[in-house]
Design a protein around this motif. Structure first.
Motif, PDB file in Angstrom:
ATOM      1  N   ALA A   9     -52.358   7.183  33.630  1.00 42.01           N
ATOM      2  CA  ALA A   9     -51.914   6.767  34.956  1.00 42.01           C
ATOM      3  C   ALA A   9     -50.662   5.905  34.878  1.00 42.01           C
ATOM      4  CB  ALA A   9     -53.021   6.016  35.689  1.00 42.01           C
ATOM      5  N   GLN A  10     -50.458   5.209  33.764  1.00 42.75           N
ATOM      6  CA  GLN A  10     -49.280   4.373  33.605  1.00 42.75           C
ATOM      7  C   GLN A  10     -48.121   5.226  33.107  1.00 42.75           C
ATOM      8  OE1 GLN A  10     -49.845   0.806  31.373  1.00 42.75           O
ATOM      9  NE2 GLN A  10     -51.637   0.192  32.542  1.00 42.75           N
ATOM     10  N   LEU A  11     -47.125   5.387  33.964  1.00 45.06           N
ATOM     11  CA  LEU A  11     -45.971   6.217  33.636  1.00 45.06           C
ATOM     12  C   LEU A  11     -44.891   5.450  32.900  1.00 45.06           C
ATOM     13  CD1 LEU A  11     -45.677   7.900  37.137  1.00 45.06           C
ATOM     14  CD2 LEU A  11     -46.788   8.839  35.097  1.00 45.06           C
ATOM     15  N   GLU A 107     -31.514  12.984  37.333  1.00 41.26           N
ATOM     16  CA  GLU A 107     -30.183  13.359  36.846  1.00 41.26           C
ATOM     17  C   GLU A 107     -30.078  12.968  35.378  1.00 41.26           C
ATOM     18  OE1 GLU A 107     -27.336  12.543  40.740  1.00 41.26           O
ATOM     19  OE2 GLU A 107     -27.382  11.081  39.120  1.00 41.26           O
ATOM     20  N   ASP A 108     -29.286  13.743  34.644  1.00 41.86           N
ATOM     21  CA  ASP A 108     -28.959  13.350  33.281  1.00 41.86           C
ATOM     22  C   ASP A 108     -27.948  12.223  33.334  1.00 41.86           C
ATOM     23  OD1 ASP A 108     -30.594  15.222  32.052  1.00 41.86           O
ATOM     24  OD2 ASP A 108     -29.022  16.752  32.040  1.00 41.86           O
ATOM     25  N   ILE A 115     -31.717   9.483  31.149  1.00 46.19           N
ATOM     26  CA  ILE A 115     -32.115  10.159  32.373  1.00 46.19           C
ATOM     27  C   ILE A 115     -32.136   9.120  33.486  1.00 46.19           C
ATOM     28  CG2 ILE A 115     -34.579   9.820  31.975  1.00 46.19           C
ATOM     29  CD1 ILE A 115     -35.037  12.633  33.126  1.00 46.19           C
ATOM     30  N   ARG A 116     -31.851   9.561  34.686  1.00 46.38           N
ATOM     31  CA  ARG A 116     -31.837   8.691  35.855  1.00 46.38           C
ATOM     32  C   ARG A 116     -32.837   9.251  36.864  1.00 46.38           C
ATOM     33  NH1 ARG A 116     -26.467   9.181  37.485  1.00 46.38           N
ATOM     34  NH2 ARG A 116     -25.941   8.006  35.625  1.00 46.38           N
ATOM     35  N   ALA A 117     -33.755   8.414  37.337  1.00 43.43           N
ATOM     36  CA  ALA A 117     -34.748   8.824  38.330  1.00 43.43           C
ATOM     37  C   ALA A 117     -34.523   8.038  39.617  1.00 43.43           C
ATOM     38  CB  ALA A 117     -36.162   8.571  37.816  1.00 43.43           C
ATOM     39  N   TYR A 118     -34.724   8.722  40.741  1.00 45.37           N
ATOM     40  CA  TYR A 118     -34.577   8.112  42.063  1.00 45.37           C
ATOM     41  C   TYR A 118     -35.916   8.180  42.776  1.00 45.37           C
ATOM     42  CZ  TYR A 118     -29.585   8.693  41.190  1.00 45.37           C
ATOM     43  OH  TYR A 118     -28.330   8.629  40.654  1.00 45.37           O
ATOM     44  N   ILE A 119     -36.346   7.033  43.335  1.00 39.61           N
ATOM     45  CA  ILE A 119     -37.641   6.938  43.998  1.00 39.61           C
ATOM     46  C   ILE A 119     -37.436   6.263  45.343  1.00 39.61           C
ATOM     47  CG2 ILE A 119     -40.030   6.164  43.759  1.00 39.61           C
ATOM     48  CD1 ILE A 119     -39.412   5.764  40.732  1.00 39.61           C
ATOM     49  N   SER A 120     -38.124   6.771  46.375  1.00 41.77           N
ATOM     50  CA  SER A 120     -38.069   6.161  47.695  1.00 41.77           C
ATOM     51  C   SER A 120     -39.444   5.613  48.051  1.00 41.77           C
ATOM     52  CB  SER A 120     -37.638   7.180  48.750  1.00 41.77           C
ATOM     53  OG  SER A 120     -37.672   6.590  50.032  1.00 41.77           O
ATOM     54  N   PHE A 121     -39.487   4.339  48.383  1.00 39.24           N
ATOM     55  CA  PHE A 121     -40.714   3.679  48.818  1.00 39.24           C
ATOM     56  C   PHE A 121     -40.587   3.396  50.310  1.00 39.24           C
ATOM     57  CE2 PHE A 121     -39.951   2.596  44.377  1.00 39.24           C
ATOM     58  CZ  PHE A 121     -41.121   3.059  43.803  1.00 39.24           C
ATOM     59  N   GLY A 130     -32.593   5.175  31.867  1.00 39.56           N
ATOM     60  CA  GLY A 130     -32.925   4.778  30.510  1.00 39.56           C
ATOM     61  C   GLY A 130     -33.108   5.990  29.624  1.00 39.56           C
ATOM     62  N   PRO A 131     -33.557   5.763  28.387  1.00 38.09           N
ATOM     63  CA  PRO A 131     -33.730   6.853  27.430  1.00 38.09           C
ATOM     64  C   PRO A 131     -34.749   7.893  27.916  1.00 38.09           C
ATOM     65  CG  PRO A 131     -33.956   4.708  26.360  1.00 38.09           C
ATOM     66  CD  PRO A 131     -33.903   4.469  27.828  1.00 38.09           C
ATOM     67  N   TYR A 132     -34.485   9.151  27.570  1.00 39.56           N
ATOM     68  CA  TYR A 132     -35.397  10.231  27.937  1.00 39.56           C
ATOM     69  C   TYR A 132     -36.833   9.908  27.566  1.00 39.56           C
ATOM     70  CZ  TYR A 132     -32.151  13.898  29.398  1.00 39.56           C
ATOM     71  OH  TYR A 132     -31.251  14.646  30.088  1.00 39.56           O
ATOM     72  N   LYS A 133     -37.028   9.399  26.361  1.00 40.60           N
ATOM     73  CA  LYS A 133     -38.382   9.147  25.859  1.00 40.60           C
ATOM     74  C   LYS A 133     -39.152   8.178  26.761  1.00 40.60           C
ATOM     75  CE  LYS A 133     -40.840   7.895  21.675  1.00 40.60           C
ATOM     76  NZ  LYS A 133     -40.741   7.468  20.284  1.00 40.60           N
ATOM     77  N   LYS A 134     -38.466   7.163  27.300  1.00 41.92           N
ATOM     78  CA  LYS A 134     -39.124   6.168  28.138  1.00 41.92           C
ATOM     79  C   LYS A 134     -39.378   6.668  29.564  1.00 41.92           C
ATOM     80  CE  LYS A 134     -38.098   1.717  27.797  1.00 41.92           C
ATOM     81  NZ  LYS A 134     -37.297   0.472  27.731  1.00 41.92           N
ATOM     82  N   LEU A 135     -38.473   7.512  30.078  1.00 45.08           N
ATOM     83  CA  LEU A 135     -38.549   7.866  31.492  1.00 45.08           C
ATOM     84  C   LEU A 135     -39.062   9.276  31.780  1.00 45.08           C
ATOM     85  CD1 LEU A 135     -35.317   6.156  32.870  1.00 45.08           C
ATOM     86  CD2 LEU A 135     -37.641   5.259  32.710  1.00 45.08           C
ATOM     87  N   THR A 136     -39.221  10.114  30.775  1.00 41.45           N
ATOM     88  CA  THR A 136     -39.728  11.469  30.992  1.00 41.45           C
ATOM     89  C   THR A 136     -41.085  11.486  31.707  1.00 41.45           C
ATOM     90  OG1 THR A 136     -38.455  12.373  29.181  1.00 41.45           O
ATOM     91  CG2 THR A 136     -40.383  13.626  29.845  1.00 41.45           C
ATOM     92  N   PRO A 137     -42.004  10.538  31.443  1.00 37.75           N
ATOM     93  CA  PRO A 137     -43.282  10.559  32.168  1.00 37.75           C
ATOM     94  C   PRO A 137     -43.146  10.443  33.689  1.00 37.75           C
ATOM     95  CG  PRO A 137     -43.443   9.154  30.239  1.00 37.75           C
ATOM     96  CD  PRO A 137     -41.997   9.524  30.390  1.00 37.75           C
ATOM     97  N   LEU A 138     -41.971  10.036  34.178  1.00 34.79           N
ATOM     98  CA  LEU A 138     -41.776   9.896  35.620  1.00 34.79           C
ATOM     99  C   LEU A 138     -41.645  11.240  36.337  1.00 34.79           C
ATOM    100  CD1 LEU A 138     -39.299   6.887  35.807  1.00 34.79           C
ATOM    101  CD2 LEU A 138     -41.778   6.886  36.090  1.00 34.79           C
TER     102      LEU A 138
END
Length: 149
Positions: A9-11, A107-108, A115-121, A130-138
């Motif tokens: 559950a922890q991404l 986005e790369d 990798i760059r992830a965008y989230i809307s709350f 951050g690095p692919y390895k850290k953010l791929t679970p998102l």
């Protein structure tokens, strides 16, 4: 950082130092910019300043998770919402600021290694890079954002 039994559950979990705080556009919303303590991950986040006060220089713990359940179990009754009190402790009890949102874009990074992830709350936006390895679970559809000082 807290090591919980939440398993899959922890991404993402990391400690960040807030480097900038801009409240010039809205009365109750500030955009903070922060860098992880290992300097590998950066984050830009809109926060509700009535609920969570923060200044540059403060360290915050950030957790992105798919469930608030301490054992990592999927939220069973999603139509009740995360605020429904079930008489059990959740991850939300251990954090100061909690949001639920949609991960809507990836986005790369410019260097090809990040990798760059965008989230809307609910309109409050987050960009995390951050690095692919850290953010791929998102690479999921929805996530909880939990923050504590």
């Amino acid at each position: 950082m807290t090591n919980l039994a939440a398993g899959d559950a922890q991404l993402f979990e990391d400690t960040f130092t807030v480097t900038d705080h801009d409240q010039s556009k809205y009365d109750r919303v500030a955009r903070i910019v922060a860098t992880s303590t290992d300097n590998q991950t950066t984050m830009s986040l809109d926060i509700n300043t009535e609920l969570f006060h923060i200044r540059p220089g403060v360290n915050i713990e950030v957790l992105l998770a798919t469930s608030l359940s301490l054992d990592g179990a999927k939220d069973e009754d999603e139509e009740k919402g995360w605020r429904h009190v079930r008489g059990e402790n959740t991850l939300a009890d251990m954090y100061d600021y909690v949001c639920y949102g949609k991960i809507y874009k990836f986005e790369d990074g410019v260097d090809g290694q990040t990798i760059r992830a965008y989230i809307s709350f609910g309109g409050l936006l987050m960009q995390i890079e951050g690095p692919y390895k850290k953010l791929t679970p998102l690479r999921v559809e929805h996530a909880y954002l939990l923050i504590k000082k």
